[in-house]
Scaffold this motif. Structure first.
Motif, PDB file in Angstrom:
ATOM      1  N   GLY A  16       0.816  -1.213   0.000  1.00 27.92           N
ATOM      2  CA  GLY A  16       0.000   0.000   0.000  1.00 27.92           C
ATOM      3  C   GLY A  16       0.844   1.255   0.000  1.00 27.92           C
ATOM      4  N   ARG A  17       1.903   1.254   0.807  1.00 27.20           N
ATOM      5  CA  ARG A  17       2.777   2.422   0.857  1.00 27.20           C
ATOM      6  C   ARG A  17       3.528   2.596  -0.464  1.00 27.20           C
ATOM      7  NH1 ARG A  17       7.100   2.373   5.524  1.00 27.20           N
ATOM      8  NH2 ARG A  17       5.150   1.958   6.693  1.00 27.20           N
ATOM      9  N   MET A  18       3.998   1.496  -1.042  1.00 31.91           N
ATOM     10  CA  MET A  18       4.678   1.579  -2.336  1.00 31.91           C
ATOM     11  C   MET A  18       3.731   2.101  -3.415  1.00 31.91           C
ATOM     12  SD  MET A  18       7.222  -1.709  -2.634  1.00 31.91           S
ATOM     13  CE  MET A  18       5.958  -2.963  -2.405  1.00 31.91           C
ATOM     14  N   LEU A  19       2.479   1.638  -3.356  1.00 33.85           N
ATOM     15  CA  LEU A  19       1.498   2.072  -4.351  1.00 33.85           C
ATOM     16  C   LEU A  19       1.234   3.567  -4.254  1.00 33.85           C
ATOM     17  CD1 LEU A  19      -0.543   1.318  -6.537  1.00 33.85           C
ATOM     18  CD2 LEU A  19      -2.158   0.727  -4.741  1.00 33.85           C
ATOM     19  N   LEU A  20       1.065   4.082  -3.044  1.00 33.63           N
ATOM     20  CA  LEU A  20       0.845   5.521  -2.871  1.00 33.63           C
ATOM     21  C   LEU A  20       2.056   6.322  -3.322  1.00 33.63           C
ATOM     22  CD1 LEU A  20      -0.964   5.624   0.602  1.00 33.63           C
ATOM     23  CD2 LEU A  20      -1.965   6.045  -1.649  1.00 33.63           C
ATOM     24  N   ALA A  21       3.254   5.843  -2.986  1.00 37.66           N
ATOM     25  CA  ALA A  21       4.470   6.557  -3.381  1.00 37.66           C
ATOM     26  C   ALA A  21       4.622   6.583  -4.900  1.00 37.66           C
ATOM     27  CB  ALA A  21       5.690   5.905  -2.733  1.00 37.66           C
ATOM     28  N   GLN A  22       4.349   5.457  -5.550  1.00 42.81           N
ATOM     29  CA  GLN A  22       4.471   5.406  -7.007  1.00 42.81           C
ATOM     30  C   GLN A  22       3.411   6.265  -7.671  1.00 42.81           C
ATOM     31  OE1 GLN A  22       6.966   3.950  -8.547  1.00 42.81           O
ATOM     32  NE2 GLN A  22       6.254   4.511 -10.595  1.00 42.81           N
ATOM     33  N   ARG A  95      10.174   1.748 -23.932  1.00 37.59           N
ATOM     34  CA  ARG A  95      11.308   1.780 -24.862  1.00 37.59           C
ATOM     35  C   ARG A  95      12.624   2.002 -24.124  1.00 37.59           C
ATOM     36  NH1 ARG A  95      12.613   6.517 -29.328  1.00 37.59           N
ATOM     37  NH2 ARG A  95      14.661   5.727 -29.916  1.00 37.59           N
ATOM     38  N   TYR A  96      12.645   2.905 -23.158  1.00 43.44           N
ATOM     39  CA  TYR A  96      13.885   3.236 -22.458  1.00 43.44           C
ATOM     40  C   TYR A  96      14.213   2.261 -21.328  1.00 43.44           C
ATOM     41  CZ  TYR A  96      13.545   7.666 -24.959  1.00 43.44           C
ATOM     42  OH  TYR A  96      13.466   8.630 -25.941  1.00 43.44           O
ATOM     43  N   GLY A  97      13.417   1.224 -21.161  1.00 43.58           N
ATOM     44  CA  GLY A  97      13.706   0.221 -20.153  1.00 43.58           C
ATOM     45  C   GLY A  97      13.237   0.561 -18.754  1.00 43.58           C
ATOM     46  N   VAL A  98      12.484   1.645 -18.605  1.00 41.93           N
ATOM     47  CA  VAL A  98      12.012   2.043 -17.279  1.00 41.93           C
ATOM     48  C   VAL A  98      11.054   0.996 -16.719  1.00 41.93           C
ATOM     49  CG1 VAL A  98      10.732   3.793 -15.977  1.00 41.93           C
ATOM     50  CG2 VAL A  98      12.333   4.488 -17.775  1.00 41.93           C
ATOM     51  N   LEU A  99      10.138   0.518 -17.553  1.00 43.46           N
ATOM     52  CA  LEU A  99       9.174  -0.475 -17.086  1.00 43.46           C
ATOM     53  C   LEU A  99       9.865  -1.783 -16.711  1.00 43.46           C
ATOM     54  CD1 LEU A  99       6.128  -0.020 -19.498  1.00 43.46           C
ATOM     55  CD2 LEU A  99       6.487   0.952 -17.237  1.00 43.46           C
ATOM     56  N   LYS A 100      10.871  -2.159 -17.480  1.00 50.48           N
ATOM     57  CA  LYS A 100      11.598  -3.396 -17.187  1.00 50.48           C
ATOM     58  C   LYS A 100      12.270  -3.320 -15.829  1.00 50.48           C
ATOM     59  CE  LYS A 100      15.349  -6.277 -18.975  1.00 50.48           C
ATOM     60  NZ  LYS A 100      16.357  -6.422 -20.056  1.00 50.48           N
ATOM     61  N   ARG A 101      12.888  -2.179 -15.525  1.00 52.95           N
ATOM     62  CA  ARG A 101      13.569  -2.021 -14.243  1.00 52.95           C
ATOM     63  C   ARG A 101      12.578  -1.930 -13.083  1.00 52.95           C
ATOM     64  NH1 ARG A 101      16.657  -0.282 -18.193  1.00 52.95           N
ATOM     65  NH2 ARG A 101      18.933  -0.473 -18.045  1.00 52.95           N
ATOM     66  N   LEU A 102      11.494  -1.190 -13.307  1.00 53.43           N
ATOM     67  CA  LEU A 102      10.488  -1.112 -12.251  1.00 53.43           C
ATOM     68  C   LEU A 102       9.820  -2.471 -12.021  1.00 53.43           C
ATOM     69  CD1 LEU A 102       8.753   2.312 -13.021  1.00 53.43           C
ATOM     70  CD2 LEU A 102      10.194   1.751 -11.052  1.00 53.43           C
ATOM     71  N   GLY A 103       9.680  -3.246 -13.111  1.00 48.11           N
ATOM     72  CA  GLY A 103       9.093  -4.566 -12.979  1.00 48.11           C
ATOM     73  C   GLY A 103       9.950  -5.521 -12.170  1.00 48.11           C
ATOM     74  N   ALA A 104      11.255  -5.223 -12.080  1.00 47.43           N
ATOM     75  CA  ALA A 104      12.162  -6.056 -11.280  1.00 47.43           C
ATOM     76  C   ALA A 104      12.303  -5.552  -9.850  1.00 47.43           C
ATOM     77  CB  ALA A 104      13.536  -6.102 -11.947  1.00 47.43           C
ATOM     78  N   SER A 105      11.635  -4.455  -9.520  1.00 43.74           N
ATOM     79  CA  SER A 105      11.703  -3.900  -8.170  1.00 43.74           C
ATOM     80  C   SER A 105      10.693  -4.604  -7.269  1.00 43.74           C
ATOM     81  CB  SER A 105      11.407  -2.395  -8.222  1.00 43.74           C
ATOM     82  OG  SER A 105      10.043  -2.175  -8.511  1.00 43.74           O
ATOM     83  N   PRO A 106      10.738  -4.338  -5.958  1.00 43.09           N
ATOM     84  CA  PRO A 106       9.736  -4.956  -5.064  1.00 43.09           C
ATOM     85  C   PRO A 106       8.301  -4.554  -5.381  1.00 43.09           C
ATOM     86  CG  PRO A 106      11.602  -4.112  -3.802  1.00 43.09           C
ATOM     87  CD  PRO A 106      11.769  -3.608  -5.202  1.00 43.09           C
ATOM     88  N   LEU A 107       8.115  -3.475  -6.135  1.00 40.40           N
ATOM     89  CA  LEU A 107       6.764  -3.059  -6.494  1.00 40.40           C
ATOM     90  C   LEU A 107       6.177  -4.053  -7.490  1.00 40.40           C
ATOM     91  CD1 LEU A 107       4.619  -0.717  -6.329  1.00 40.40           C
ATOM     92  CD2 LEU A 107       5.671   0.184  -8.407  1.00 40.40           C
ATOM     93  N   THR A 114      -1.532  -0.065 -11.551  1.00 41.78           N
ATOM     94  CA  THR A 114      -2.540   0.581 -10.707  1.00 41.78           C
ATOM     95  C   THR A 114      -2.132   1.999 -10.356  1.00 41.78           C
ATOM     96  OG1 THR A 114      -3.147  -1.563  -9.768  1.00 41.78           O
ATOM     97  CG2 THR A 114      -3.844   0.397  -8.555  1.00 41.78           C
ATOM     98  N   ALA A 115      -0.842   2.213 -10.096  1.00 45.02           N
ATOM     99  CA  ALA A 115      -0.347   3.553  -9.797  1.00 45.02           C
ATOM    100  C   ALA A 115      -0.536   4.480 -11.000  1.00 45.02           C
ATOM    101  CB  ALA A 115       1.126   3.497  -9.402  1.00 45.02           C
ATOM    102  N   LYS A 116      -0.323   3.953 -12.198  1.00 46.02           N
ATOM    103  CA  LYS A 116      -0.544   4.765 -13.390  1.00 46.02           C
ATOM    104  C   LYS A 116      -2.018   5.152 -13.520  1.00 46.02           C
ATOM    105  CE  LYS A 116       3.366   3.276 -16.189  1.00 46.02           C
ATOM    106  NZ  LYS A 116       3.897   4.655 -16.299  1.00 46.02           N
ATOM    107  N   THR A 117      -2.898   4.205 -13.181  1.00 42.98           N
ATOM    108  CA  THR A 117      -4.325   4.516 -13.199  1.00 42.98           C
ATOM    109  C   THR A 117      -4.668   5.549 -12.136  1.00 42.98           C
ATOM    110  OG1 THR A 117      -4.829   2.285 -13.988  1.00 42.98           O
ATOM    111  CG2 THR A 117      -6.637   3.533 -13.024  1.00 42.98           C
ATOM    112  N   GLY A 118      -4.054   5.435 -10.949  1.00 39.35           N
ATOM    113  CA  GLY A 118      -4.266   6.429  -9.901  1.00 39.35           C
ATOM    114  C   GLY A 118      -3.807   7.814 -10.334  1.00 39.35           C
ATOM    115  N   CYS A 119      -2.682   7.870 -11.031  1.00 39.63           N
ATOM    116  CA  CYS A 119      -2.203   9.149 -11.571  1.00 39.63           C
ATOM    117  C   CYS A 119      -3.214   9.741 -12.544  1.00 39.63           C
ATOM    118  CB  CYS A 119      -0.855   8.933 -12.251  1.00 39.63           C
ATOM    119  SG  CYS A 119      -0.281  10.313 -13.265  1.00 39.63           S
TER     120      CYS A 119
END
Length: 256
Positions: A16-22, A95-107, A114-119
């Motif tokens: 929950g905290r990670m989701l709010l921060a993202q 394209r720049y690999g941001v999603l790949k790196r975030l996908g490997a994080s604890p998030l 969901t965070a993108k939808t919240g944004c």
């Protein structure tokens, strides 16, 4: 022998905290992006003021021009944020690999989407508030059930988010940029936002009425301009697009 104290213990924060921060991070990034602000805030605002003041296109229904235009431009604001802006931003992050790196994080990946939808929802709330204030200043007299308006906006957001993520997760970033902007322009002109669908031939209109932007703008207009009840047919069309778009995005989205 005494045990070693390693506090504070390292580890991932609660989801929950990670989701709010993202979500907060995604929102800050969007609001700092000048091109995104142009697409999501400036263009709908300029169109609202311009077409309310100048008799460029014929409008339908009783009341002032702004009574017809405001609901359509609220629908355009939802599309610009949930579909066009999200598709372009997510496409280049992929394209720049941001999603790949975030996908490997604890998030978790579902939490990232969901965070993108919240944004998107936070941005839309700001858009709706701004456009409503401007429309009221121009003499807008909204009617109808506010809960029906909220339902239309939420289902419209879900429908456009699914389509935007599907495009961003399957096409190259440059193709997403071109396609998202082209779709935005086409639906602005042929989705009942500014030009009434009654101006199109019957055969064409029957197809255009099934588009999500047409269902959203028509539903908002029937409630806010005509004071109608719950527009079930428009809600049904939006729900269908939402299910199809989100299911296809979940199935075909590629993270790299």
């Amino acid at each position: 022998m005494t045990s070693t104290d390693y506090s504070p213990a390292p580890g991932a924060a609660p989801v929950g905290r990670m989701l709010l921060a993202q979500t907060a991070f995604e929102t800050r990034m969007l609001l700092r992006n000048g091109e995104q602000l142009l697409l999501t805030v400036v263009i709908p605002t300029v169109l609202l003021v311009l077409f309310s003041a100048v008799d460029i296109v014929a409008v339908e229904g009783p009341g002032k021009r702004v009574d017809f235009l405001a609901p359509g431009l609220l629908a355009l604001a939802v599309m610009s944020t949930a579909f066009t802006g999200q598709a372009i931003a997510t496409g280049f992050e992929r394209r720049y690999g941001v999603l790949k790196r975030l996908g490997a994080s604890p998030l978790p990946r579902w939490a990232l989407l969901t965070a993108k939808t919240g944004c998107v929802l936070v941005t839309e709330a700001l858009q709706v508030a701004l456009l409503s204030v401007i429309a009221l200043a121009l003499g807008w007299s909204p009617q109808g059930n506010p809960f029906a308006v909220v339902a239309l906006l939420v289902l419209g957001t879900a429908a456009f988010s699914g389509l935007g993520l599907l495009m961003a997760g399957t096409l190259k970033a440059e193709a997403t940029l071109a396609a998202a902007n082209l779709v935005f322009i086409l639906l602005l002109l042929a989705g009942g936002v500014i030009v009434p669908l009654s101006k199109f031939p019957d055969a064409v209109r029957s197809v255009l009425e099934l588009l999500p932007i047409s269902a959203l703008s028509d539903g908002l207009r029937s409630v806010l301009q005509h004071g109608a009840g719950v527009p079930w047919s428009d809600l049904g069309i939006l729900a269908g697009w939402a299910v199809l778009g989100l299911a296809a995005a979940a199935r075909f989205f590629r993270w790299e």
